[in-house]
Write a protein that holds these residues in place. Structure first.
Motif, mmCIF file in Angstrom:
data_model
loop_
_atom_site.group_PDB
_atom_site.id
_atom_site.type_symbol
_atom_site.label_atom_id
_atom_site.label_comp_id
_atom_site.label_asym_id
_atom_site.label_seq_id
_atom_site.Cartn_x
_atom_site.Cartn_y
_atom_site.Cartn_z
ATOM 1 N N ARG A 30 57.090 -23.059 0.358
ATOM 2 C CA ARG A 30 56.003 -22.070 -0.191
ATOM 3 C C ARG A 30 55.906 -20.797 -2.000
ATOM 4 O O ARG A 30 55.358 -20.604 -1.757
ATOM 5 C CB ARG A 30 56.072 -20.973 0.962
ATOM 6 C CG ARG A 30 55.669 -22.066 2.006
ATOM 7 C CD ARG A 30 55.099 -21.319 3.416
ATOM 8 N NE ARG A 30 54.947 -21.629 4.584
ATOM 9 C CZ ARG A 30 55.920 -21.622 5.526
ATOM 10 N NH1 ARG A 30 57.386 -21.343 4.887
ATOM 11 N NH2 ARG A 30 56.176 -22.742 6.483
ATOM 12 N N HIS A 34 53.218 -20.661 -4.602
ATOM 13 C CA HIS A 34 53.289 -19.515 -4.805
ATOM 14 C C HIS A 34 52.626 -18.891 -5.797
ATOM 15 O O HIS A 34 51.656 -18.951 -6.805
ATOM 16 C CB HIS A 34 53.256 -18.049 -3.514
ATOM 17 C CG HIS A 34 52.562 -16.746 -4.267
ATOM 18 N ND1 HIS A 34 51.885 -16.613 -3.396
ATOM 19 C CD2 HIS A 34 53.424 -16.107 -4.461
ATOM 20 C CE1 HIS A 34 51.073 -15.322 -4.225
ATOM 21 N NE2 HIS A 34 52.403 -14.850 -5.019
ATOM 22 N N SER A 169 52.864 -16.781 3.024
ATOM 23 C CA SER A 169 52.703 -16.595 1.399
ATOM 24 C C SER A 169 53.954 -17.060 0.871
ATOM 25 O O SER A 169 53.357 -17.840 -0.627
ATOM 26 C CB SER A 169 52.576 -15.409 1.202
ATOM 27 O OG SER A 169 52.985 -14.174 0.533
ATOM 28 N N GLU A 171 55.834 -15.373 -1.625
ATOM 29 C CA GLU A 171 55.351 -14.093 -2.206
ATOM 30 C C GLU A 171 56.686 -13.270 -2.452
ATOM 31 O O GLU A 171 56.937 -13.447 -1.731
ATOM 32 C CB GLU A 171 54.254 -13.063 -1.977
ATOM 33 C CG GLU A 171 54.593 -11.430 -3.302
ATOM 34 C CD GLU A 171 53.331 -11.046 -2.898
ATOM 35 O OE1 GLU A 171 52.765 -9.433 -3.372
ATOM 36 O OE2 GLU A 171 52.690 -11.033 -1.616
#
Length: 182
Positions: A30, A34, A169, A171
């Protein structure tokens, strides 16, 4: 201080938790996804150094450094330090410039001098791949937060990285770099 959470990911009440290795791989993917989609970013930063021989909570004497950092793919990075003293660090991925306004001095260094090497920097500059360049371990893996330990697969100027991320996300919220002496 954050308390360590179990190294598992729980999805819903009663659901089977994933092993830490599965979570580490999923979160790393992920994060990679991202940042592959990010062309450039600018953020405020606070940099605090700690000396392991003085204890985990001991900061290096002096105020933390802070300012603004910008990344632009491919290979551009700018660190504008405001506190405690203004300075500027800029790279295009080939050369690194360090400017000290107080001394009215600029230094130019080639990437081969060790300042622009290593998987961590390559990832930041948009050239790295997390699961290829690092052994990834989940320290915390929960719905709301994940913390990953990244151990470089090749010799580097640091021992490890730890990143705190949003597991949904990808992040990155916080990073810690551990040099070769901890």
């Amino acid at each position: 201080k954050r308390r360590p959470a179990p190294a598992v990911e729980s999805t819903e009440e009663g659901a089977t938790a994933k092993p830490a290795d599965d979570c580490a791989t999923a979160v790393a993917r992920r994060v990679q996804g991202h940042y592959e989609g990010v062309r450039d970013l600018t953020a405020r930063f606070t940099q605090v150094s700690q000396v392991v021989s003085l204890g985990a909570e001991a900061a290096v004497p002096g105020a933390p450094s802070s300012g603004e950092v910008s990344f632009a793919k491919p290979g551009k990075m700018r660190w504008s330090y405001e506190l405690p003293e203004p300075s500027l660090v800029v790279t295009d991925g080939e050369e690194l410039w360090i400017y000290d306004p107080a001394e009215k001095e600029a230094q130019r260094l080639r990437s081969g001098q060790g300042f622009l090497s290593g998987a961590a920097l390559q990832f930041l500059l948009g050239h790295g791949e997390m699961t290829r360049d690092f052994r990834v371990k989940a320290l915390i893996c929960a719905k709301e937060e994940a913390q990953l330990r990244l151990l470089p697969r090749r010799a580097a100027a640091y021992e490890k990285l730890e990143i705190r991320v949003d597991p949904t996300s990808g992040e990155v919220k916080e990073t810690a770099v551990f040099d070769l002496i901890g």
